[in-house]
Write a protein that holds these residues in place. Structure first.
Motif, PDB file in Angstrom:
ATOM      1  N   ASP A 156      12.303  23.781 -33.200  1.00 56.87           N
ATOM      2  CA  ASP A 156      12.125  24.135 -31.792  1.00 56.87           C
ATOM      3  C   ASP A 156      10.701  23.796 -31.357  1.00 56.87           C
ATOM      4  OD1 ASP A 156      10.703  26.019 -33.184  1.00 56.87           O
ATOM      5  OD2 ASP A 156      11.698  27.767 -32.307  1.00 56.87           O
ATOM      6  N   HIS A 183      17.304  19.115 -33.048  1.00 57.07           N
ATOM      7  CA  HIS A 183      16.824  20.004 -31.996  1.00 57.07           C
ATOM      8  C   HIS A 183      17.988  20.411 -31.103  1.00 57.07           C
ATOM      9  CE1 HIS A 183      14.301  21.920 -29.043  1.00 57.07           C
ATOM     10  NE2 HIS A 183      14.802  21.160 -28.089  1.00 57.07           N
ATOM     11  N   ILE A 184      18.040  21.683 -30.758  1.00 59.94           N
ATOM     12  CA  ILE A 184      19.107  22.195 -29.903  1.00 59.94           C
ATOM     13  C   ILE A 184      18.503  22.617 -28.573  1.00 59.94           C
ATOM     14  CG2 ILE A 184      20.985  23.861 -29.646  1.00 59.94           C
ATOM     15  CD1 ILE A 184      19.438  23.418 -33.062  1.00 59.94           C
ATOM     16  N   GLN A 185      19.025  22.054 -27.508  1.00 61.65           N
ATOM     17  CA  GLN A 185      18.657  22.527 -26.180  1.00 61.65           C
ATOM     18  C   GLN A 185      19.413  23.834 -25.950  1.00 61.65           C
ATOM     19  OE1 GLN A 185      16.275  21.072 -25.076  1.00 61.65           O
ATOM     20  NE2 GLN A 185      16.389  18.846 -25.104  1.00 61.65           N
ATOM     21  N   ASN A 202      15.984  16.014 -22.775  1.00 62.69           N
ATOM     22  CA  ASN A 202      16.467  15.242 -23.921  1.00 62.69           C
ATOM     23  C   ASN A 202      15.558  14.054 -24.218  1.00 62.69           C
ATOM     24  OD1 ASN A 202      18.634  16.921 -24.448  1.00 62.69           O
ATOM     25  ND2 ASN A 202      20.122  15.648 -23.345  1.00 62.69           N
ATOM     26  N   ASP A 205      12.228  15.365 -25.716  1.00 60.08           N
ATOM     27  CA  ASP A 205      12.389  15.887 -27.073  1.00 60.08           C
ATOM     28  C   ASP A 205      12.811  14.806 -28.058  1.00 60.08           C
ATOM     29  OD1 ASP A 205      11.582  18.391 -26.282  1.00 60.08           O
ATOM     30  OD2 ASP A 205      13.610  19.111 -25.870  1.00 60.08           O
ATOM     31  N   HIS A 206      13.537  13.804 -27.595  1.00 58.89           N
ATOM     32  CA  HIS A 206      13.875  12.682 -28.477  1.00 58.89           C
ATOM     33  C   HIS A 206      12.601  11.979 -28.938  1.00 58.89           C
ATOM     34  CE1 HIS A 206      15.256   8.686 -29.754  1.00 58.89           C
ATOM     35  NE2 HIS A 206      16.383   9.300 -30.077  1.00 58.89           N
ATOM     36  N   LEU A 209      11.016  14.107 -31.619  1.00 61.07           N
ATOM     37  CA  LEU A 209      11.735  13.969 -32.886  1.00 61.07           C
ATOM     38  C   LEU A 209      11.437  12.625 -33.542  1.00 61.07           C
ATOM     39  CD1 LEU A 209      15.256  15.438 -31.976  1.00 61.07           C
ATOM     40  CD2 LEU A 209      13.386  16.588 -33.176  1.00 61.07           C
ATOM     41  N   GLN A 227      18.916  14.145 -34.220  1.00 63.81           N
ATOM     42  CA  GLN A 227      20.008  14.555 -33.338  1.00 63.81           C
ATOM     43  C   GLN A 227      19.530  15.624 -32.368  1.00 63.81           C
ATOM     44  OE1 GLN A 227      23.995  15.253 -34.553  1.00 63.81           O
ATOM     45  NE2 GLN A 227      23.793  14.173 -36.508  1.00 63.81           N
ATOM     46  N   ILE A 228      20.080  15.575 -31.144  1.00 64.25           N
ATOM     47  CA  ILE A 228      19.849  16.601 -30.133  1.00 64.25           C
ATOM     48  C   ILE A 228      21.206  17.046 -29.608  1.00 64.25           C
ATOM     49  CG2 ILE A 228      18.884  17.141 -27.857  1.00 64.25           C
ATOM     50  CD1 ILE A 228      16.727  15.098 -28.341  1.00 64.25           C
ATOM     51  N   ARG A 229      21.406  18.360 -29.541  1.00 64.91           N
ATOM     52  CA  ARG A 229      22.639  18.902 -28.979  1.00 64.91           C
ATOM     53  C   ARG A 229      22.315  20.027 -27.996  1.00 64.91           C
ATOM     54  NH1 ARG A 229      27.167  19.100 -33.896  1.00 64.91           N
ATOM     55  NH2 ARG A 229      26.843  16.951 -34.619  1.00 64.91           N
TER      56      ARG A 229
END
Length: 287
Positions: A156, A183-185, A202, A205-206, A209, A227-229
């Motif tokens: 996070d 990472h999770i939104q 996204n 944060d991408h 990452l 990965q981002i979800r």
């Protein structure tokens, strides 16, 4: 990185399977192992004490033989009294770098709330803790009791996550071959008022990452996925663990307000309670 480790043994199938998984730690530099059996004499009457100690001695003897076969230098010890205090004191005074404990799937819930060994170790730990999950003997050829064939690192972007990422970097330096950075939104924080900015979040944060990925790629020959979800952090982490069959997750855990974190349901402790994977918890600053 984990040259000296403490392994907390219990007389159970989960503990026996845990010892097999510890072989994985040899590639991370683990050489010395202190095999501890925890015992609270207040829980039983005097007539049962000697009988239990004989069972504990036999259990330690069997598990010690397995660890020696794996290449460890092994010492054994039975401790009693304030388990949390005793283990932390040993870890600090004798400079152990990791505490390992086994847990059957989901059973740690009762330990956390009813004062069992797992609770005592998780609450107040000053060293990284590896909670090895019992898979009820269901091993596949690719598992082979190998915890570090693939590691999931959820972040996070907090200071706690940064501390945990340093451990991931050390694991890569020591030969870890595959890492998924995740990472999770958090839907509860974004929906509905910030939902229109999800694409923007996204993209930002991408890039963050990608910088973490690039760091790992400079350290060794490692495969790194990012990965981002969008959703609930705990649910999405568990979902990805199951989809990819990832055996180990590395997470930071809050040092300040630690007891609140356990009882108010932080992501890291929800994962310890409910995930099918093993969990390496890296404590933050305990100020």
């Amino acid at each position: 990185m984990f040259d000296k480790i403490i392994v907390v043994s219990e007389v159970s199938n989960a503990s026996s399977e845990m010892v097999e998984y510890i072989r994985s730690l040899r590639s991370l530099g683990a050489k010395e192992c202190l095999l501890l059996q925890c015992f609270n004499p207040q829980d039983v009457d005097a007539g049962v004490n000697s009988y239990l100690r004989s069972i504990f001695d036999e259990n330690l003897k069997q598990q010690s033989a397995i660890l020696i076969e794996q290449g460890f230098t092994v010492k054994t010890q039975i401790i009693s009294g304030n388990i949390k205090h005793e283990i932390n004191q040993i870890a600090e005074e004798d400079q152990y770098s990791l505490i390992v404990v086994g847990a059957e799937k989901h059973s740690i819930v009762s330990s956390l709330f009813l004062g069992g060994i797992a609770y005592n170790i998780l609450y107040g730990a000053v060293k990284p803790i590896l909670v090895i999950r019992d898979n009820n003997g269901k091993q596949t050829p690719e598992d082979n009791f190998n915890l570090i064939r693939h590691v999931l690192f959820p972040t996070d972007f907090s200071k706690n996550a940064d501390v945990a990422f340093e451990q991931v970097k050390e694991m890569v330096r020591n030969g870890l071959k595959k890492v998924t950075i995740f990472h999770i939104q958090d839907e509860s924080k974004i929906n509905p008022y910030l939902l229109h900015r999800l694409v923007e979040f996204n993209e930002i944060d991408h890039d963050r990452l990608q910088k973490l990925k690039d760091e790992l790629l400079t350290l060794n020959n490692v495969s790194v996925d990012i990965q981002i979800r969008f959703g609930s952090p705990t649910s999405e982490i568990i979902k990805l663990l199951n989809e990819e069959k990832i055996p180990l997750i590395v997470m930071g855990t809050q040092g300040r307000g630690f007891i609140k974190e356990i009882f108010l349901g932080s992501v890291s402790h929800n994962i310890v309670r409910h995930a099918s994977a093993s969990v390496l918890l890296i404590p933050g600053n305990r100020e």
